[in-house]
Every structure is written in structure tokens, then in C-alpha cells.
Enzyme design. Structure first.
Site, PDB file in Angstrom:
ATOM      1  N   HIS A 141       0.873  -1.189   0.000  1.00  0.00           N
ATOM      2  CA  HIS A 141       0.000   0.000   0.000  1.00  0.00           C
ATOM      3  C   HIS A 141       0.907   1.235   0.000  1.00  0.00           C
ATOM      4  O   HIS A 141       2.036   1.181   0.510  1.00  0.00           O
ATOM      5  CB  HIS A 141      -0.830  -0.053   1.290  1.00  0.00           C
ATOM      6  CG  HIS A 141      -1.901   0.986   1.376  1.00  0.00           C
ATOM      7  ND1 HIS A 141      -1.642   2.280   1.770  1.00  0.00           N
ATOM      8  CD2 HIS A 141      -3.229   0.918   1.141  1.00  0.00           C
ATOM      9  CE1 HIS A 141      -2.778   2.960   1.780  1.00  0.00           C
ATOM     10  NE2 HIS A 141      -3.760   2.156   1.402  1.00  0.00           N
ATOM     11  N   ASP A 219       3.404  -4.030   7.983  1.00  0.00           N
ATOM     12  CA  ASP A 219       2.148  -3.303   7.834  1.00  0.00           C
ATOM     13  C   ASP A 219       1.031  -4.331   8.042  1.00  0.00           C
ATOM     14  O   ASP A 219       0.713  -5.112   7.140  1.00  0.00           O
ATOM     15  CB  ASP A 219       2.100  -2.680   6.432  1.00  0.00           C
ATOM     16  CG  ASP A 219       0.735  -2.095   6.115  1.00  0.00           C
ATOM     17  OD1 ASP A 219      -0.159  -2.137   6.978  1.00  0.00           O
ATOM     18  OD2 ASP A 219       0.566  -1.598   4.975  1.00  0.00           O
ATOM     19  N   GLN A 222      -4.223  -5.061   7.125  1.00  0.00           N
ATOM     20  CA  GLN A 222      -5.237  -6.000   6.623  1.00  0.00           C
ATOM     21  C   GLN A 222      -5.095  -7.372   7.280  1.00  0.00           C
ATOM     22  O   GLN A 222      -5.774  -8.317   6.867  1.00  0.00           O
ATOM     23  CB  GLN A 222      -5.119  -6.147   5.093  1.00  0.00           C
ATOM     24  CG  GLN A 222      -5.340  -4.858   4.319  1.00  0.00           C
ATOM     25  CD  GLN A 222      -6.777  -4.363   4.374  1.00  0.00           C
ATOM     26  OE1 GLN A 222      -7.690  -5.062   4.848  1.00  0.00           O
ATOM     27  NE2 GLN A 222      -6.999  -3.153   3.902  1.00  0.00           N
ATOM     28  N   LYS A 245     -10.387  -0.557  10.813  1.00  0.00           N
ATOM     29  CA  LYS A 245     -10.561  -1.745   9.965  1.00  0.00           C
ATOM     30  C   LYS A 245     -10.913  -2.974  10.805  1.00  0.00           C
ATOM     31  O   LYS A 245     -11.086  -4.056  10.272  1.00  0.00           O
ATOM     32  CB  LYS A 245      -9.281  -2.012   9.173  1.00  0.00           C
ATOM     33  CG  LYS A 245      -8.990  -0.946   8.095  1.00  0.00           C
ATOM     34  CD  LYS A 245      -7.875  -1.385   7.201  1.00  0.00           C
ATOM     35  CE  LYS A 245      -7.238  -0.278   6.416  1.00  0.00           C
ATOM     36  NZ  LYS A 245      -8.093   0.331   5.400  1.00  0.00           N
ATOM     37  N   CYS A 385      -4.823   2.512  -3.656  1.00  0.00           N
ATOM     38  CA  CYS A 385      -3.552   3.010  -3.093  1.00  0.00           C
ATOM     39  C   CYS A 385      -2.413   2.012  -3.314  1.00  0.00           C
ATOM     40  O   CYS A 385      -1.557   1.837  -2.429  1.00  0.00           O
ATOM     41  CB  CYS A 385      -3.680   3.352  -1.610  1.00  0.00           C
ATOM     42  SG  CYS A 385      -4.906   4.604  -1.282  1.00  0.00           S
TER      43      CYS A 385
HETATM   44  N1  C6P Z   1      -6.290   0.467   2.910  1.00  0.00           N
HETATM   45  C1  C6P Z   1      -8.120   0.047   1.387  1.00  0.00           C
HETATM   46  O1  C6P Z   1      -9.232   0.304   0.918  1.00  0.00           O
HETATM   47  P1  C6P Z   1      -5.002   3.831   7.129  1.00  0.00           P
HETATM   48  O2  C6P Z   1      -5.637   4.647   6.041  1.00  0.00           O
HETATM   49  O3  C6P Z   1      -3.790   4.500   7.694  1.00  0.00           O
HETATM   50  O4  C6P Z   1      -5.962   3.374   8.159  1.00  0.00           O
HETATM   51  O5  C6P Z   1      -4.514   2.480   6.430  1.00  0.00           O
HETATM   52  C2  C6P Z   1      -3.546   2.534   5.410  1.00  0.00           C
HETATM   53  C3  C6P Z   1      -3.279   1.168   4.881  1.00  0.00           C
HETATM   54  C4  C6P Z   1      -2.026   0.610   5.050  1.00  0.00           C
HETATM   55  N2  C6P Z   1      -1.754  -0.625   4.636  1.00  0.00           N
HETATM   56  C5  C6P Z   1      -2.665  -1.396   4.035  1.00  0.00           C
HETATM   57  C6  C6P Z   1      -2.298  -2.779   3.606  1.00  0.00           C
HETATM   58  C7  C6P Z   1      -3.945  -0.898   3.809  1.00  0.00           C
HETATM   59  O6  C6P Z   1      -4.854  -1.665   3.223  1.00  0.00           O
HETATM   60  C8  C6P Z   1      -4.258   0.417   4.230  1.00  0.00           C
HETATM   61  C9  C6P Z   1      -5.612   1.005   3.975  1.00  0.00           C
HETATM   62  C10 C6P Z   1      -7.628   0.877   2.560  1.00  0.00           C
HETATM   63  O7  C6P Z   1      -7.412  -0.854   0.959  1.00  0.00           O
HETATM   64  C11 C6P Z   1      -7.779   2.333   2.296  1.00  0.00           C
HETATM   65  S1  C6P Z   1      -6.741   2.919   1.019  1.00  0.00           S
END
Ligand code: C6P
Length: 427
Positions: A141, A219, A222, A245, A385
Site C-alpha cells: 500500500h 504493515d 489487513q 478496519k 492506493c
Molecule cells: N487500505 C483500502 O481500501 P489507514 O488509512 O492509515 O488506516 O490504512 C492505510 C493502509 C495501510 N496498509 C494497508 C495494507 C492498507 O490496506 C491500508 C488502507 C484501505 O485498501 C484504504 S486505502
């Protein structure tokens, strides 16, 4: 006095092992899922973007504002004590959730993005120099790419990317080659891909990374909501995730860091409550985690997070994983009925989480999402992203359905039916 349920912190009884999750039944706990959209029952298949929240999470935040609202770590009055207790109990609970060695290894951030930036800024800027290498991968991401790009610009660090096998798994032999070069100081990888659903073998990777003297940043955005996560068994040095999430509120993220590494990190933001002593021209800073929590933090959100972790704890994360594996197995089979639909990611459900990304060759992903929306089905469309991954997929934009504890098979049937409609509409 109606005291918040999150106080004092109590360890849950272990969840009953292998208790099947009934998504349809659980959906009753989520008020938002009861509504109709576009005159159809809402089918929410966008949990990878953000999950929905059960009553208990909404109620916990409501109750916090009704009974306990105050600033933390500052006041000496009753409400301040109570708010601080809620804030710190949530930290303890988060540490249990991922089996950190102690609560002080949990830093509250705004989200996973901020957590990853904190590592790049606080650890990277202090410990890396020009010519050192940071390894990422093709499936990251942007939140786990751009912080390293900024560091590269600032410090002359070199960012290298591990490519993927045809099925969307990591080319581990390439990672090993990079490590053997002797310049890699940090490896930053997703535990689970938000597009392919690939579950990376983090425990195996951490052994490799540590054998070459580098540290591993994971990271877990997910993964933490969907799999049992044990940071010590995984061998993660840092592990980042977001509350929103995993049934919790927006505005709250978690950075787990090994305490010795947190201690060697510089502050990211300066301000109130992170200081030890401030003079006119200089200051000294508190120990972790407070060193990294400048200013008034999200407090009601930690009350919500406690309720979210309690909810997931009652279900049992092994059961959550089993439920999603069942759903993804079913979805991969069901979507075969939609001819012309290309589904990305590993074919083996053992290697993937509850995310299914797909495209029709001649129909734009936004059109797919729009027709599905007209059927009440919420999916995400775009590059999610992950532009480098989409470059590899050969498509600037895909559509994605993602599942969670409240998802059930009938919703996947509706997705397949909706996709047949999309095909017919654009034929
Ligand atoms: N992915 C998706 O629709 P934040 O925005 O900081 O809570 O998470 C960022 C992020 C970082 N790593 C991974 C693997 C992610 O999937 C995400 C967030 C969402 O896939 C929003 S772009």
C-alpha cells in the site's frame, strides 16, 4: 454511577475454539447494516477500506462522553483519572491482542499510515545513512512506500522492491538476494495485501531478515483484523494497524514496537505530554510510548477500541480467520460462474485473506462499482492506493470485494448476480 465497561481492564476468557461464525446473525449487531440503499438491502463488501461498527463500540464511545470525558495524563480530578484509566486499559488490551511483551510497546497513533511514518521518521532518520537499503515489495500500500521514499529523498537511503510470483506471492529468493548484498538495514512488508489478499509468511521472513542483521517493519493493516496475530511469534520488530478496519473507530492507529527499538527512536511530533523537561531553548523527552503521543490524543476512540477488541476476543481470531477462509473459498468458486471476469491473487485460499479483486477486460472498474451500487452492493474501485501493484497487474484500476465477520454467503451470491448484470448492461 454508570462506569465505562472498559474499566478496569480484565482479560477475557479464551474464546471457544473452532466455533463457527454465523455472519448473518452477527450482522444484527451492526446497526448500519440494517438499512436499505437504492431500495435494496445493503450488501457491504468494502470492509478492507473500513469495517462497520457494532453497537458495543458505538455505545462505549457514547458512554465515555456521557460519563468520563476529560483529558488524559494531565488532571488530578476524578474524570481525568477515569479517562486516563480508559486510555491506558485500551493500551493493555491492544498489547494482549497481538501478544506484545508489555503495554508500553503500544503507541497510539492516528492510523496505520501515521504509525509507519513514525517508524520511518523516528527510527529511519536516526539509524539510516546514505547508501543503506530499505526493502519493500510490489504489493505494498502507498502507506508502506511513500514514507520510505521521503526518507530516501532526505537521507540518500536506497529503496528496493521485491517482485511477485505469477500468483501474487512474494519472490522470497529475491528478498534473500537483496539481504545478501549486506546493505539492507530495514525490510518493510505488508502482512496481508489489500488487493490480492496474499498472506505473506512473516515468521519465515523475519528469520531471514534478522539473520542478515536488518529489522522487519510489518504493515498489519489487513491482517490484525482478520488473523490471529502474535508479534513475538512472527518476529516483527514493528507492527502497524488501524482501529477502523477492525470494528473500531476512525482516528486511532496502533504502532507496536519492540521496546528497545522504541527507546532508540526520536520523537516525531513535539508538544504537550511527550516531554520530560522544557527549557526556553531545549527539551528532553519521556520514555516510550508517551514520547510519541504529543498533544491531546484520541481518547473516546480508545474506549471504542476496547469494545472492538472485546468483540473480536469473544469471537476468537482463529474463528474469524476460518470464517473468512470459508467465504473466500466460496467466492473464488462462485465468481467462476461469471464468464470473462478475471480474479487476481493466489488461487489457494490458505494463502489469502477475505479480499477478492477482479476486472472485466472491457468494462471500467468504476462502471462495475456503479452498477453494483445500484443493486445495493458496496465494493471499492480504483487502484486501492497500490499503483505499483496495478502497474504489475497491467490495469490502472480494478474492483474489489472484501469480507468481514458480518459477511455471509448469500451476499457473495448477490455479488455474482450483480456482476452478471454488469456484463449484460455493458454487452
Ligand atoms: N487500505 C483500502 O481500501 P489507514 O488509512 O492509515 O488506516 O490504512 C492505510 C493502509 C495501510 N496498509 C494497508 C495494507 C492498507 O490496506 C491500508 C488502507 C484501505 O485498501 C484504504 S486505502
Amino acid at each position: 454511577m454508570n462506569r465505562p465497561s472498559s474499566s478496569p481492564v480484565k482479560k477475557d476468557a479464551p474464546a471457544i475454539e473452532r466455533q463457527p461464525i454465523d455472519g448473518r446473525k452477527l450482522a444484527q449487531d451492526f446497526p448500519i447494516l440494517k438499512q436499505k440503499v437504492r431500495d435494496k438491502r445493503l450488501v457491504y463488501l468494502d470492509s478492507a477500506a473500513t469495517s462497520q461498527k457494532p453497537f458495543t463500540v458505538i455505545d462505549a464511545m457514547n458512554e465515555y462522553y456521557h460519563t468520563s470525558n476529560a483529558n488524559v495524563h494531565r488532571g488530578l480530578h476524578m474524570l481525568a483519572e477515569r479517562a486516563t484509566e480508559i486510555y491506558e486499559c485500551a493500551r493493555t488490551r491492544a498489547s494482549w491482542f497481538i501478544n506484545a511483551a508489555r503495554p508500553t510497546e503500544i503507541v497510539w497513533t492516528k492510523n496505520a499510515t501515521e504509525a509507519l511514518n513514525l517508524v520511518a521518521h523516528g527510527w529511519g532518520r536516526r539509524h539510516l545513512k546514505a547508501g543503506d537499503e530499505v526493502v519493500v515489495s510490489r504489493l505494498e500500500h502507498h502507506s508502506n512506500l511513500v514514507p520510505w521514499h521521503l526518507l530516501a529523498k532526505d537521507k540518500g537511503v536506497v529503496v528496493r522492491g521485491v517482485e511477485l510470483n505469477a500468483d501474487g506471492t512474494l519472490r522470497l529468493e529475491e528478498l534473500e538476494e537483496f539481504l545478501k548484498g549486506g546493505k539492507v538495514k530495514l525490510v518493510a512488508l505488508a502482512h496481508v495485501s489489500n488487493v490480492l489478499g496474499t498472506i505473506n509468511p512473516i515468521a519465515e521472513i523475519s528469520k531471514l531478515v534478522h539473520a542478515h542483521g536488518a529489522i522487519l517493519v510489518v504493515d498489519g493493516c489487513q491482517a490484525a483484523p482478520h488473523l490471529p496475530v502474535n508479534v513475538r511469534e512472527l518476529g516483527a520488530d514493528f507492527y502497524a494497524f488501524s482501529a477502523h478496519k477492525m470494528l473500531g473507530p476512525t482516528g486511532l492507529g496502533v504502532l507496536y514496537g519492540r521496546f528497545d527499538l522504541l527507546q532508540q527512536m526520536d520523537a516525531f511530533l513535539g508538544g504537550g505530554e511527550m516531554i520530560e523537561e522544557v527549557k526556553l531553548a531545549s527539551s528532553t523527552y519521556k520514555d516510550p510510548p508517551l514520547r510519541f503521543e504529543a498533544g491531546t490524543p484520541p481518547i473516546a476512540e480508545t474506549a471504542g477500541m476496547t469494545a472492538a477488541l472485546e468483540y473480536l476476543g469473544r469471537l476468537g481470531m482463529a474463528n474469524v480467520r476460518a470464517h473468512e477462509k470459508e467465504l473466500v473459498t466460496y467466492a473464488l468458486e462462485k465468481l467462476k460462474e461469471v464468464q470473462g471476469l478475471k480474479v487476481f491473487g493466489p488461487a489457494d485460499p490458505e494463502l489469502r485473506a477475505g479480499v477478492v479483486t477482479f476486472e472485466f477486460e472491457h468494462i471500467h472498474a468504476h462502471d462495475v462499482a456503479q452498477v453494483l451500487d445500484s443493486e445495493g452492493i458496496a465494493v471499492r474501485a480504483g487502484h486501492h492506493c497500490t499503483q505499483p501493484l496495478h502497474e504489475w497487474l497491467g490495469s490502472p484500476s480494478t474492483a474489489r470485494a472484501s469480507f468481514y465477520v458480518y459477511t455471509h454467503q448469500e451476499e457473495i451470491d448477490l455479488l455474482a448476480k450483480g456482476l452478471l448484470k454488469v456484463k449484460k448492461y455493458f454487452a
